[in-house]
Design a protein around this motif. Structure first.
Motif, PDB file in Angstrom:
ATOM      1  N   ARG A  54       0.822  -1.217   0.000  1.00 58.99           N
ATOM      2  CA  ARG A  54       0.000   0.000   0.000  1.00 58.99           C
ATOM      3  C   ARG A  54       0.855   1.266   0.000  1.00 58.99           C
ATOM      4  O   ARG A  54       0.462   2.296  -0.552  1.00 58.99           O
ATOM      5  N   TYR A  55       2.030   1.183   0.637  1.00 52.97           N
ATOM      6  CA  TYR A  55       2.872   2.373   0.797  1.00 52.97           C
ATOM      7  C   TYR A  55       3.285   2.953  -0.558  1.00 52.97           C
ATOM      8  O   TYR A  55       3.381   4.171  -0.717  1.00 52.97           O
ATOM      9  N   ARG A  56       3.513   2.089  -1.524  1.00 51.57           N
ATOM     10  CA  ARG A  56       3.994   2.550  -2.831  1.00 51.57           C
ATOM     11  C   ARG A  56       2.904   3.225  -3.677  1.00 51.57           C
ATOM     12  O   ARG A  56       3.228   3.816  -4.705  1.00 51.57           O
ATOM     13  N   ILE A  57       1.652   3.112  -3.259  1.00 54.56           N
ATOM     14  CA  ILE A  57       0.591   3.744  -4.053  1.00 54.56           C
ATOM     15  C   ILE A  57      -0.033   4.939  -3.329  1.00 54.56           C
ATOM     16  O   ILE A  57      -1.025   5.498  -3.781  1.00 54.56           O
ATOM     17  N   LEU A  58       0.557   5.334  -2.196  1.00 59.04           N
ATOM     18  CA  LEU A  58       0.051   6.491  -1.469  1.00 59.04           C
ATOM     19  C   LEU A  58       0.372   7.777  -2.219  1.00 59.04           C
ATOM     20  O   LEU A  58       1.321   7.848  -2.995  1.00 59.04           O
ATOM     21  N   SER A  59      -0.404   8.803  -1.947  1.00 58.84           N
ATOM     22  CA  SER A  59      -0.147  10.123  -2.539  1.00 58.84           C
ATOM     23  C   SER A  59       1.055  10.761  -1.851  1.00 58.84           C
ATOM     24  O   SER A  59       1.490  10.317  -0.779  1.00 58.84           O
ATOM     25  N   LEU A  60       1.580  11.822  -2.452  1.00 58.13           N
ATOM     26  CA  LEU A  60       2.708  12.528  -1.857  1.00 58.13           C
ATOM     27  C   LEU A  60       2.334  13.060  -0.475  1.00 58.13           C
ATOM     28  O   LEU A  60       3.131  12.963   0.473  1.00 58.13           O
ATOM     29  N   GLU A  61       1.141  13.583  -0.336  1.00 62.60           N
ATOM     30  CA  GLU A  61       0.702  14.126   0.949  1.00 62.60           C
ATOM     31  C   GLU A  61       0.621  13.033   2.005  1.00 62.60           C
ATOM     32  O   GLU A  61       0.990  13.248   3.169  1.00 62.60           O
ATOM     33  N   GLU A  62       0.161  11.845   1.627  1.00 64.98           N
ATOM     34  CA  GLU A  62       0.069  10.736   2.580  1.00 64.98           C
ATOM     35  C   GLU A  62       1.455  10.236   2.990  1.00 64.98           C
ATOM     36  O   GLU A  62       1.686   9.901   4.160  1.00 64.98           O
ATOM     37  N   LEU A  63       2.362  10.206   2.039  1.00 68.79           N
ATOM     38  CA  LEU A  63       3.738   9.801   2.362  1.00 68.79           C
ATOM     39  C   LEU A  63       4.390  10.813   3.297  1.00 68.79           C
ATOM     40  O   LEU A  63       5.112  10.439   4.236  1.00 68.79           O
ATOM     41  N   GLN A  64       4.133  12.092   3.060  1.00 72.11           N
ATOM     42  CA  GLN A  64       4.694  13.125   3.922  1.00 72.11           C
ATOM     43  C   GLN A  64       4.111  13.036   5.331  1.00 72.11           C
ATOM     44  O   GLN A  64       4.816  13.295   6.321  1.00 72.11           O
ATOM     45  N   ASP A  65       2.864  12.640   5.425  1.00 69.64           N
ATOM     46  CA  ASP A  65       2.248  12.463   6.740  1.00 69.64           C
ATOM     47  C   ASP A  65       2.923  11.322   7.509  1.00 69.64           C
ATOM     48  O   ASP A  65       3.200  11.440   8.701  1.00 69.64           O
ATOM     49  N   TRP A  66       3.206  10.215   6.819  1.00 71.67           N
ATOM     50  CA  TRP A  66       3.933   9.112   7.457  1.00 71.67           C
ATOM     51  C   TRP A  66       5.300   9.598   7.931  1.00 71.67           C
ATOM     52  O   TRP A  66       5.727   9.302   9.054  1.00 71.67           O
ATOM     53  N   ASN A  67       6.009  10.326   7.077  1.00 69.78           N
ATOM     54  CA  ASN A  67       7.343  10.807   7.426  1.00 69.78           C
ATOM     55  C   ASN A  67       7.299  11.708   8.657  1.00 69.78           C
ATOM     56  O   ASN A  67       8.153  11.618   9.539  1.00 69.78           O
ATOM     57  N   SER A  68       6.286  12.545   8.706  1.00 68.99           N
ATOM     58  CA  SER A  68       6.129  13.457   9.833  1.00 68.99           C
ATOM     59  C   SER A  68       5.843  12.694  11.126  1.00 68.99           C
ATOM     60  O   SER A  68       6.397  13.015  12.181  1.00 68.99           O
ATOM     61  N   ARG A  69       4.989  11.684  11.048  1.00 72.42           N
ATOM     62  CA  ARG A  69       4.661  10.922  12.256  1.00 72.42           C
ATOM     63  C   ARG A  69       5.841  10.096  12.757  1.00 72.42           C
ATOM     64  O   ARG A  69       6.037   9.930  13.957  1.00 72.42           O
ATOM     65  N   LEU A  70       6.651   9.592  11.829  1.00 67.61           N
ATOM     66  CA  LEU A  70       7.781   8.753  12.228  1.00 67.61           C
ATOM     67  C   LEU A  70       8.930   9.570  12.812  1.00 67.61           C
ATOM     68  O   LEU A  70       9.636   9.102  13.710  1.00 67.61           O
ATOM     69  N   TYR A  71       9.128  10.783  12.312  1.00 67.79           N
ATOM     70  CA  TYR A  71      10.301  11.559  12.721  1.00 67.79           C
ATOM     71  C   TYR A  71       9.972  12.822  13.518  1.00 67.79           C
ATOM     72  O   TYR A  71      10.879  13.473  14.041  1.00 67.79           O
ATOM     73  N   GLY A  72       8.679  13.142  13.633  1.00 69.13           N
ATOM     74  CA  GLY A  72       8.286  14.421  14.223  1.00 69.13           C
ATOM     75  C   GLY A  72       8.770  14.670  15.624  1.00 69.13           C
ATOM     76  O   GLY A  72       9.117  15.799  15.988  1.00 69.13           O
ATOM     77  N   ASP A  73       8.845  13.625  16.460  1.00 72.28           N
ATOM     78  CA  ASP A  73       9.144  13.877  17.872  1.00 72.28           C
ATOM     79  C   ASP A  73      10.615  14.130  18.157  1.00 72.28           C
ATOM     80  O   ASP A  73      10.974  14.452  19.296  1.00 72.28           O
ATOM     81  N   ILE A  74      11.501  14.010  17.142  1.00 78.08           N
ATOM     82  CA  ILE A  74      12.901  14.371  17.387  1.00 78.08           C
ATOM     83  C   ILE A  74      13.304  15.628  16.624  1.00 78.08           C
ATOM     84  O   ILE A  74      14.474  16.017  16.651  1.00 78.08           O
ATOM     85  N   LEU A  75      12.367  16.268  15.941  1.00 82.49           N
ATOM     86  CA  LEU A  75      12.673  17.520  15.265  1.00 82.49           C
ATOM     87  C   LEU A  75      12.861  18.633  16.301  1.00 82.49           C
ATOM     88  O   LEU A  75      12.276  18.579  17.385  1.00 82.49           O
ATOM     89  N   PRO A  76      13.686  19.630  15.990  1.00 82.31           N
ATOM     90  CA  PRO A  76      13.848  20.750  16.927  1.00 82.31           C
ATOM     91  C   PRO A  76      12.499  21.347  17.293  1.00 82.31           C
ATOM     92  O   PRO A  76      11.631  21.530  16.446  1.00 82.31           O
ATOM     93  N   GLY A  77      12.321  21.631  18.565  1.00 80.84           N
ATOM     94  CA  GLY A  77      11.043  22.130  19.052  1.00 80.84           C
ATOM     95  C   GLY A  77      10.261  21.049  19.744  1.00 80.84           C
ATOM     96  O   GLY A  77       9.682  21.270  20.818  1.00 80.84           O
ATOM     97  N   ALA A  78      10.236  19.846  19.171  1.00 82.61           N
ATOM     98  CA  ALA A  78       9.578  18.697  19.813  1.00 82.61           C
ATOM     99  C   ALA A  78      10.585  17.868  20.612  1.00 82.61           C
ATOM    100  O   ALA A  78      10.239  17.281  21.634  1.00 82.61           O
ATOM    101  N   TYR A  79      11.816  17.838  20.143  1.00 83.44           N
ATOM    102  CA  TYR A  79      12.838  16.985  20.759  1.00 83.44           C
ATOM    103  C   TYR A  79      13.041  17.301  22.233  1.00 83.44           C
ATOM    104  O   TYR A  79      13.267  16.401  23.052  1.00 83.44           O
ATOM    105  N   GLU A  80      12.953  18.569  22.580  1.00 85.91           N
ATOM    106  CA  GLU A  80      13.224  18.980  23.953  1.00 85.91           C
ATOM    107  C   GLU A  80      12.211  18.421  24.942  1.00 85.91           C
ATOM    108  O   GLU A  80      12.441  18.448  26.154  1.00 85.91           O
TER     109      GLU A  80
END
Length: 685
Positions: A54-80
């Motif tokens: 399913r991952y390979r047929i997702l839209s760009l926006e859906e893929l970006q949402d996955w990327n955000s959820r997987l990495y969001g909590d260590i980005l500056p601002g959230a990491y602290e």
């Protein structure tokens, strides 16, 4: 997935799914286990999305949402306020508990690339580690720190033969095609492919891919050709037989796939099959805060820096011996693959926001004994690698490109860097030969700073026995180190002394301000920087990131960069502080601390284009290899450049005391080198 792995996976994820609602752990620990369990459930959902297709047929926006959820909590601002931050974890959970549990959370995050590649067996190992630690907190009393350390230790020891062994195999086996299949099988005009790697995708990677997609095939071919031809020329110039090799390792940052695809085709014409391996994520495979291998954007360099010494939680002599045993066994099983590896072809990027780390006492730190063990491991591991992938048979090349974060002139800068990387090597070779002819007359070189630069160095030179057939400096145009140009040598250590100073420099991605090193007989005797109010903190920063925990290092290289075009470009766009050392070292004299450029290959004869043998390949430290190879190498080489505007004078001093000026007031003054001043004059106009 085997039936046993499937069963273990389902049992583990079933248990983890219960943890968010449980109250068995002590009150202060419940938020940690709930949040970590929720992340692992997200990882399970991501894995299922990948393996189902399913991952390979997702839209760009859906893929970006996955990327955000997987990495969001260590980005500056959230990491602290993330348990990945050792300082936050210690504040919430208590000092030693926070340190171990922050490590555990960071190690769970290493499951992201495992899920992206569909490696259920790796995910099972991580899931079971988390459950084992959680079980310790279900009792009425808090577990002893010793118990948690033992769990971490046996995790590292038991699974070293999985993670560490696979890491070696991935570096040499072209059958590992996960990344190569994306590069060669996807539509690179569609940015969705960037998310298939499972790496963090920032605006840099998206912007790079978009710009490369807009370039004509001719330009992409030009970029790939200079990169692969530099690699081939490196073998020719060092007299190594490329025909004996069968693979090449391509290392790069996501976004450059069009160039990688073209380069792969070029390498295959040379008889080399490309190997792409990911930069390590887990503690058993990675080393320090650096990334070796292909990777995406770096979500937060402070996160990488905080966890660079996580192995301090388990590193001891027994573990070192265990890891070396795994390494030996793996190489022995794959010795034909290892012998076929020709070496790395590296594409670096530059222009990212400068990073000055914040030291955190809550983060794991190696003890003095562990530092000794790490150095011992590095030495023995390097010797073993050299045994199976001989240094006298391999080479490399390295080139660098800007990323969009460099500024609003990104496209102009990119085009300028293409021009810099493809300058006329023949013309530079002729001018540099003039410099070498003067340098070959010298007993030593004197380097003086200006405009606040306190550099005052005396660099001793090798004594030529037959000037008609021998030379001291290598005439480096555009082979292993792209772009042109520099002349460099391995200094004689005895008599090399003085102070090296630079106002600001970026080394291995880290900023150093007011950096000063002092030398006696070619060895570092003192060091300081202005990064921190506490001078001792600055010394520790240098000790960790320039000396790499060695008590001292030799001056392994002295060079004079000649690429004034690159220097002018840096000034024009105000990007001197963002230039990578690969280009920066060509924009002034530079000094490398650590091993020589010829380490592990000192006995191979090397010649300049004029036919003279470059005889200054050794120094008093590397010569120890003849008696005890463990005392000959430091496994590091860091270039420190003095920019032209901080340079007062460089002169060669002959045996009879005569001075031959090369550079004065930031300009080349040796007759025959004046053409190098043309870019400077045009810029001043």
């Amino acid at each position: 997935m085997t039936e046993l792995t499937q069963e273990r996976y389902e049992l583990a994820i079933g248990r983890i799914s219960q943890i968010p609602e449980e109250t068995a752990a002590g009150e202060k620990f419940r938020p940690y286990f709930r949040r970590t369990a929720e992340f692992l459930l997200l990882l399970d959902a991501f894995y299922d999305c990948v393996v189902s297709g399913r991952y390979r047929i997702l839209s760009l926006e859906e893929l970006q949402d996955w990327n955000s959820r997987l990495y969001g909590d260590i980005l500056p601002g959230a990491y602290e306020e993330s348990y990945a931050d050792p300082a936050y974890a210690a504040r919430c959970l208590g000092g030693e508990y926070g340190q171990i549990l922050s490590f555990l959370y960071a190690e769970m995050r290493a499951g992201i690339p495992c899920a992206a590649e569909g490696r259920a067996e790796y995910l099972v190992i991580l899931f079971e580690l988390f459950i084992e630690v959680y079980n310790c907190f279900e009792a009425e009393e808090e577990p002893q720190i010793r118990t948690l350390r033992e769990i971490v230790y046996w995790y590292a020891s038991d699974y070293c033969d999985v993670f560490a062994a696979d890491r070696i195999r991935e570096q040499i086996d072209p059958a590992e095609r996960f990344a190569m299949d994306i590069v060669e099988g996807c539509d690179l005009a569609d940015p969705r492919y960037l998310y298939y790697f499972g790496e963090y995708v920032s605006e840099n990677e998206l912007g790079t891919a978009a710009y490369l997609a807009s370039l004509p095939e001719e330009t992409i071919r030009k970029m790939a050709d200079v990169y692969t031809e530099g690699y081939r020329t490196g073998f020719v110039n060092t007299g190594k037989d490329l025909a004996k090799k069968g693979t090449v390792n391509i290392r790069y940052v996501l976004g450059f796939e069009r160039v990688v695809r073209a380069a792969a085709a070029n390498f295959r014409k040379m008889g080399l099959e490309p190997v792409l391996y990911r930069a390590a994520a887990g503690v058993l495979a990675k080393k320090g805060a650096g990334r070796v291998g292909y990777h995406g954007g770096i979500p937060n360099m402070q996160y990488d820096y905080d966890h660079r010494n996580d192995q301090a939680l388990f590193l001891d002599k027994r573990f070192i011996e265990r890891k070396l045993e795994v390494m030996r066994t793996t190489y022995e099983r794959n010795k034909e693959l290892a012998r076929a590896m020709a070496g790395p072809a590296v594409m670096e990027t530059f222009g990212e926001q400068p990073f000055a780390p914040q030291p955190k006492p809550e983060a794991p730190a190696l003890t003095a004994k562990q530092e000794e063990l790490q150095l011992l491991y590095d030495s023995r591991a390097s010797q073993m690698t050299n045994e199976y992938i001989p240094g006298d048979e391999r080479s490399f090349t390295i080139i660098a490109w800007p990323v969009p974060q460099i500024g609003e002139d990104y496209r102009e800068i990119f085009d300028e860097v293409i021009r810099i990387n493809t300058l006329d090597a023949e013309q530079y070779g002729q001018v540099q030969q003039t410099l070498i002819d003067a340098l070959d007359q010298g007993e030593y070189v004197r380097i003086l700073g200006a405009n606040g630069n306190r550099t005052d160095m005396k660099v001793q030179l090798y004594r030529l026995k037959d000037p008609g057939k021998e030379t001291i400096f290598e005439n480096c145009v555009a082979d292993v180190n792209i772009p042109v140009g520099e002349v460099f040598t391995s200094p004689v250590l005895e008599g090399t002394c003085g102070t090296l100073h630079v106002s600001c420099v970026y080394l291995n991605g880290l900023q150093f301000r007011d950096l000063e090193l002092t030398f006696a007989d070619g060895m570092i005797t003192g060091y300081r920087c202005g990064n921190f109010a506490d001078e001792e903190e600055g010394r520790k920063y240098i000790y960790d990131n320039i000396l790499f925990r060695h008590e001292t290092l030799p001056l392994g290289e002295f060079a004079i960069g000649t690429n004034t075009t690159a220097y002018v470009t840096a000034r024009k766009y105000g990007i001197a502080g963002k230039m990578p050392i690969l280009i920066a070292e060509k924009t002034g004299p530079h000094f490398a601390v650590g091993d020589t450029c010829y380490s592990w290959a000192e006995d191979i004869r090397v010649y300049n284009p004029d036919g003279k043998e470059i005889v200054a390949r050794d120094n008093a430290v590397s010569a120890r290899r003849r008696e005890d190879v463990s005392k000959a190498y430091f496994h590091c080489h860091t270039d420190i450049t003095i920019p032209y505007e901080e340079l007062g004078r460089i002169a060669v001093v002959t045996g009879d005391g005569r001075e031959i000026p090369l550079i004065s007031g930031g300009e080349f003054v040796l007759p025959g080198t004046e053409i190098l001043n043309e870019p400077l004059k045009n810029a001043n106009k």
